[in-house]
Design a protein around this motif. Structure first.
Motif, PDB file in Angstrom:
ATOM      1  N   VAL A   6     -59.654  -5.009  43.984  1.00 23.62           N
ATOM      2  CA  VAL A   6     -60.680  -5.032  45.032  1.00 23.62           C
ATOM      3  C   VAL A   6     -60.305  -4.066  46.147  1.00 23.62           C
ATOM      4  O   VAL A   6     -61.143  -3.299  46.631  1.00 23.62           O
ATOM      5  N   HIS A   7     -59.046  -4.091  46.551  1.00 20.01           N
ATOM      6  CA  HIS A   7     -58.592  -3.192  47.617  1.00 20.01           C
ATOM      7  C   HIS A   7     -58.726  -1.730  47.190  1.00 20.01           C
ATOM      8  O   HIS A   7     -59.123  -0.879  47.986  1.00 20.01           O
ATOM      9  N   LEU A 102     -59.806   2.029  60.747  1.00 21.29           N
ATOM     10  CA  LEU A 102     -60.801   1.163  61.384  1.00 21.29           C
ATOM     11  C   LEU A 102     -61.686   0.466  60.353  1.00 21.29           C
ATOM     12  O   LEU A 102     -61.947  -0.736  60.456  1.00 21.29           O
ATOM     13  N   PHE A 103     -62.152   1.229  59.370  1.00 16.91           N
ATOM     14  CA  PHE A 103     -63.022   0.646  58.349  1.00 16.91           C
ATOM     15  C   PHE A 103     -62.276  -0.395  57.517  1.00 16.91           C
ATOM     16  O   PHE A 103     -62.840  -1.429  57.165  1.00 16.91           O
ATOM     17  N   ASN A 104     -61.001  -0.136  57.209  1.00 10.26           N
ATOM     18  CA  ASN A 104     -60.200  -1.124  56.477  1.00 10.26           C
ATOM     19  C   ASN A 104     -60.029  -2.392  57.301  1.00 10.26           C
ATOM     20  O   ASN A 104     -60.073  -3.498  56.765  1.00 10.26           O
ATOM     21  N   SER A 108     -61.467  -5.935  56.041  1.00  7.14           N
ATOM     22  CA  SER A 108     -60.522  -7.050  55.913  1.00  7.14           C
ATOM     23  C   SER A 108     -60.980  -8.246  56.745  1.00  7.14           C
ATOM     24  O   SER A 108     -60.914  -9.392  56.294  1.00  7.14           O
ATOM     25  N   ALA A 109     -61.451  -7.973  57.949  1.00  4.02           N
ATOM     26  CA  ALA A 109     -61.929  -9.065  58.810  1.00  4.02           C
ATOM     27  C   ALA A 109     -63.147  -9.741  58.189  1.00  4.02           C
ATOM     28  O   ALA A 109     -63.258 -10.975  58.215  1.00  4.02           O
ATOM     29  N   LEU A 110     -64.053  -8.967  57.637  1.00  2.00           N
ATOM     30  CA  LEU A 110     -65.240  -9.544  57.001  1.00  2.00           C
ATOM     31  C   LEU A 110     -64.877 -10.364  55.769  1.00  2.00           C
ATOM     32  O   LEU A 110     -65.458 -11.426  55.527  1.00  2.00           O
ATOM     33  N   MET A 111     -63.925  -9.876  54.987  1.00  2.00           N
ATOM     34  CA  MET A 111     -63.521 -10.604  53.782  1.00  2.00           C
ATOM     35  C   MET A 111     -62.836 -11.921  54.137  1.00  2.00           C
ATOM     36  O   MET A 111     -63.056 -12.938  53.482  1.00  2.00           O
ATOM     37  N   ASN A 117     -60.340 -14.872  50.290  1.00  2.00           N
ATOM     38  CA  ASN A 117     -58.909 -14.765  50.024  1.00  2.00           C
ATOM     39  C   ASN A 117     -58.700 -14.528  48.544  1.00  2.00           C
ATOM     40  O   ASN A 117     -58.538 -15.438  47.770  1.00  2.00           O
ATOM     41  N   LEU A 118     -58.703 -13.267  48.157  1.00  2.00           N
ATOM     42  CA  LEU A 118     -58.563 -12.929  46.731  1.00  2.00           C
ATOM     43  C   LEU A 118     -57.138 -13.005  46.315  1.00  2.00           C
ATOM     44  O   LEU A 118     -56.217 -12.604  46.681  1.00  2.00           O
TER      45      LEU A 118
END
Length: 118
Positions: A6-7, A102-104, A108-111, A117-118
């Motif tokens: 996913v990452h 910034l986008f990461n 990450s915050a949205l996920m 939590n994958l």
């Protein structure tokens, strides 16, 4: 393993997005973006810690802002290793590194907010 995939896919999508925003960063296709994301991950795992250790005094003097330069250098190194991923110039590398970080952070915050939590 699922989290790593996913990452990798998210980073590839972000590289494509950044190539649309920043003049001087070009991706020839999603396959190259995926390869660039994989190489960037490997470079960040192997080379970045050594570079951070070497530049630690400068990083301390700049209160951590020099890490942006280190991240830009990782993008440039990835560009040198992946033929379909091009970063032309240092300024686009710096802008791309800042945007990627910034986008990461946002992704990450949205996920985590959605319980991803994958």
């Amino acid at each position: 393993m699922k989290r790593l995939l996913v990452h990798l896919i998210v980073t590839a999508l972000l590289l494509v997005l950044i190539s649309q925003i920043v003049d001087g960063i070009h991706v020839d296709g999603f396959g190259y973006a995926l390869l660039a994301a994989l190489v960037l991950g490997i470079v960040n795992f192997l080379v970045r810690p050594i570079l951070i250790l070497i530049t630690l005094p400068v990083t301390i003097l700049t209160l951590g802002l020099f890490l942006i330069v280190v991240n830009a250098l990782m993008l440039k190194l990835t560009s040198a290793l992946v033929t379909g991923f091009h970063v032309v110039g240092f300024v686009p590398a710096v802008i791309g590194a800042v945007l990627l970080g910034l986008f990461n952070l946002i992704v990450s915050a949205l996920m985590h907010r959605r319980g991803g939590n994958l």
